[in-house]
Design an enzyme around this catalytic site. Sequence first.
Site, PDB file in Angstrom:
ATOM      1  N   ASP A  67       0.767  -1.140   0.081  1.00 16.05           N
ATOM      2  CA  ASP A  67      -0.240   0.163  -0.066  1.00 16.05           C
ATOM      3  C   ASP A  67       0.813   1.375  -0.006  1.00 16.05           C
ATOM      4  O   ASP A  67       2.057   1.303   0.192  1.00 16.05           O
ATOM      5  CB  ASP A  67      -0.910  -0.185   1.284  1.00 16.05           C
ATOM      6  CG  ASP A  67      -0.363  -0.479   2.618  1.00 16.05           C
ATOM      7  OD1 ASP A  67       1.050  -0.470   2.572  1.00 16.05           O
ATOM      8  OD2 ASP A  67      -0.955  -0.711   3.560  1.00 16.05           O
ATOM      9  N   ASN A 136      -7.670  -2.905  14.127  1.00 12.33           N
ATOM     10  CA  ASN A 136      -9.200  -3.356  13.860  1.00 12.33           C
ATOM     11  C   ASN A 136      -9.362  -4.346  12.793  1.00 12.33           C
ATOM     12  O   ASN A 136     -10.313  -4.825  12.352  1.00 12.33           O
ATOM     13  CB  ASN A 136      -9.877  -2.079  13.118  1.00 12.33           C
ATOM     14  CG  ASN A 136      -9.034  -1.554  11.860  1.00 12.33           C
ATOM     15  OD1 ASN A 136      -8.309  -2.430  11.474  1.00 12.33           O
ATOM     16  ND2 ASN A 136      -9.585  -0.435  11.299  1.00 12.33           N
TER      17      ASN A 136
HETATM   18  C1  F6R Z   1       1.268  -1.613   6.148  1.00  8.34           C
HETATM   19  C2  F6R Z   1       0.119  -1.928   6.354  1.00  8.34           C
HETATM   20  C3  F6R Z   1      -0.697  -2.059   7.635  1.00  8.34           C
HETATM   21  C4  F6R Z   1       0.141  -2.326   8.889  1.00  8.34           C
HETATM   22  C5  F6R Z   1      -0.842  -2.438   9.983  1.00  8.34           C
HETATM   23  C6  F6R Z   1      -0.026  -2.784  11.352  1.00  8.34           C
HETATM   24  O1  F6R Z   1       2.110  -1.716   5.057  1.00  8.34           O
HETATM   25  O2  F6R Z   1      -0.416  -2.130   5.423  1.00  8.34           O
HETATM   26  O3  F6R Z   1      -1.704  -2.804   7.380  1.00  8.34           O
HETATM   27  O4  F6R Z   1       0.517  -3.512   8.590  1.00  8.34           O
HETATM   28  O5  F6R Z   1      -1.454  -1.101  10.267  1.00  8.34           O
HETATM   29  O6  F6R Z   1       0.779  -1.698  11.621  1.00  8.34           O
HETATM   30  P1  F6R Z   1       1.810  -1.720  12.849  1.00  8.34           P
HETATM   31  O7  F6R Z   1       2.794  -2.714  12.421  1.00  8.34           O
HETATM   32  O8  F6R Z   1       2.443  -0.482  12.689  1.00  8.34           O
HETATM   33  O9  F6R Z   1       0.777  -2.134  14.080  1.00  8.34           O
END
Ligand code: F6R
Length: 241
Positions: A67, A136
């Site tokens: 993303d 979430n």
């Molecule tokens: C990152 C992404 C998000 C993260 C998710 C968890 O490319 O697509 O889905 O993997 O928000 O983020 P963290 O690792 O910061 O808890």
Amino acid sequence: MKIYKARDYRDMSRKAANIISAQVIMKPNCVLGLATGSTPIGTYEQLVEWYRKGDLDFSEVTSVNLDEYKGLPRENDQSYYYFMNEHLFRHVNIDMNRTYLPDGMNMDSAAECARYNQIIHDVGGVDLQLLGLGHNGHIGFNEPNNAFEKETHCVDLTESTIEANKRFFASADEVPRQAYTMGIKTIMQARKILVVVSGEDKADIVRRAFFGPVTPEVPASILQMHNDVILVGDEAALSKI
Ligand code: F6R
């Protein structure tokens, strides 16, 4: 699904990096699906360390990221392009011409999504997709919804995601409101999926995603239907399963 319990964040990072290394060693010209966020940072650090020791070679690897924020230029230190460069690309011998992320500065969402889908198709699909897990249940920027979105699409970020990501910006107002993300179908088509989770604050969502009902209200729950998923978490994140 295979679950590997790690002692702590460092151990989780090492185990995840081991799985990615195995992929690169077994298939040097593999396609890695990469993620940003705080969880995989230690994994990338470990990969860089092994690369520096001469144990890993990324010269034939292709990468496609999950993303990118819409509206942030690559040079913005919060763009996912910047993140990947900082944490992995510039430290290893990956060919930058074979690293792909959605172009956040293409304001034509339909064109950008079609372009990115075509890239994923042209590189032959993803061999190993690395994923973090949102509080979430989001994966990539696939937010809770009443249906699973299929391919790359433009999303409006939810309040909870804006809230979680504002720590990286000067204020919540500066967090972009939209992003491009691979869809659930794209993620599910990866031949192998590696999910990394760390911390007690992820324990509830780990339980709901991997042991609760499969529902688009918890996008990661679809991973239960994939036949090759590895979940690597530290003790805190796995404490409720
Ligand atoms: C990152 C992404 C998000 C993260 C998710 C968890 O490319 O697509 O889905 O993997 O928000 O983020 P963290 O690792 O910061 O808890």
